[in-house]
Write a protein that holds these residues in place. Structure first.
Motif, PDB file in Angstrom:
ATOM      1  N   MET A   1      11.638   0.767  -3.946  1.00  0.00           N
ATOM      2  CA  MET A   1      10.698   0.371  -2.890  1.00  0.00           C
ATOM      3  C   MET A   1      10.083  -1.008  -3.124  1.00  0.00           C
ATOM      4  N   THR A   2       9.621  -1.286  -4.353  1.00  0.00           N
ATOM      5  CA  THR A   2       8.961  -2.573  -4.592  1.00  0.00           C
ATOM      6  C   THR A   2       9.958  -3.738  -4.616  1.00  0.00           C
TER       7      THR A   2
ATOM      8  N   LYS B   1      12.107 -11.198   9.035  1.00  0.00           N
ATOM      9  CA  LYS B   1      11.106 -11.656  10.018  1.00  0.00           C
ATOM     10  C   LYS B   1      11.041 -13.188  10.070  1.00  0.00           C
TER      11      LYS B   1
ATOM     12  N   THR C   1      13.036  -3.660  -2.455  1.00  0.00           N
ATOM     13  CA  THR C   1      13.550  -3.817  -1.090  1.00  0.00           C
ATOM     14  C   THR C   1      12.453  -4.159  -0.074  1.00  0.00           C
ATOM     15  N   ALA C   2      11.179  -3.992  -0.458  1.00  0.00           N
ATOM     16  CA  ALA C   2      10.052  -4.276   0.451  1.00  0.00           C
ATOM     17  C   ALA C   2      10.121  -5.697   1.026  1.00  0.00           C
ATOM     18  N   PHE C   3      10.708  -6.633   0.267  1.00  0.00           N
ATOM     19  CA  PHE C   3      10.738  -8.030   0.704  1.00  0.00           C
ATOM     20  C   PHE C   3      11.807  -8.313   1.763  1.00  0.00           C
TER      21      PHE C   3
ATOM     22  N   TYR D   1       3.843 -16.730  -3.177  1.00  0.00           N
ATOM     23  CA  TYR D   1       5.276 -16.704  -3.497  1.00  0.00           C
ATOM     24  C   TYR D   1       5.638 -17.579  -4.693  1.00  0.00           C
TER      25      TYR D   1
ATOM     26  N   ILE E   1       1.950 -16.999   5.888  1.00  0.00           N
ATOM     27  CA  ILE E   1       2.457 -16.640   4.559  1.00  0.00           C
ATOM     28  C   ILE E   1       1.842 -17.582   3.518  1.00  0.00           C
TER      29      ILE E   1
ATOM     30  N   PRO F   1      12.320  -6.834   4.879  1.00  0.00           N
ATOM     31  CA  PRO F   1      11.783  -7.047   6.237  1.00  0.00           C
ATOM     32  C   PRO F   1      11.016  -8.359   6.394  1.00  0.00           C
ATOM     33  N   GLN F   2      10.356  -8.829   5.317  1.00  0.00           N
ATOM     34  CA  GLN F   2       9.643 -10.110   5.408  1.00  0.00           C
ATOM     35  C   GLN F   2      10.624 -11.272   5.544  1.00  0.00           C
TER      36      GLN F   2
ATOM     37  N   LEU G   1       4.440 -15.179  -7.523  1.00  0.00           N
ATOM     38  CA  LEU G   1       5.254 -13.958  -7.550  1.00  0.00           C
ATOM     39  C   LEU G   1       6.682 -14.231  -8.041  1.00  0.00           C
TER      40      LEU G   1
ATOM     41  N   ALA H   1      10.876   1.544  -8.141  1.00  0.00           N
ATOM     42  CA  ALA H   1      11.649   0.311  -8.335  1.00  0.00           C
ATOM     43  C   ALA H   1      12.399  -0.092  -7.063  1.00  0.00           C
TER      44      ALA H   1
END
Lengths: 88, 88
Positions: free
Chosen positions: A14-15, A25, A17-19, A40, A35, A21-22, A43, A12
């Motif tokens: 990881m999936t 960026k 906080t993964a967003f 999005y 992108i 860095p995107q 999602l 939970a």
């Protein structure tokens, strides 16, 4: 907390906080050409459904993870729409 | 199937298939400059943890959704690494 709950909690975190860095960026580069807008849109809507699901089940972990997930993916979606014209 | 299960199923389908347009876009453009490597490294690993969690719980919907999710995000991760140098 048993092993299964620990693995679920790691999943939970990881999936969700993964967003980060995107989003960072995009804020740095102001570029979203590669992108997918479709990704999005689907999602963010899907995570909103997970959030409603968590509220209906009254499950705080589902509500918590998907509130953060929604905030992050919605931010990326807004940035994509904002920088869309500049993408050429 | 009650309303809660229906909303959960819609959520699972959307958050899984959302990655299809992104994978298609990369295959078409061969460009991944704006895609965050960090995001897909964390996300693919996180979905793998969800998959292990589903296997430990013996929950077919969690196993099914995360097998598809892993396949799609792992594909995007591989494409990002492949086209990374060309991104400049």
């Amino acid at each position: 907390m048993d092993w299964t709950q620990l693995i679920g909690s790691i999943a939970a975190i990881m999936t969700t906080t993964a967003f980060v860095p995107q989003a960072v960026k995009i804020i740095r580069t102001k570029s979203t050409r590669d992108i997918s807008l479709g990704m999005y849109l689907i999602l963010t809507t899907g995570i909103l459904f997970w959030l409603i699901y968590g509220i209906l089940l009254r499950e705080p972990p589902i509500i918590f993870a998907n509130t953060i997930g929604f905030t992050l993916t919605f931010t990326i979606l807004i940035l994509k729409i904002k920088y869309r014209k500049a993408d050429g």
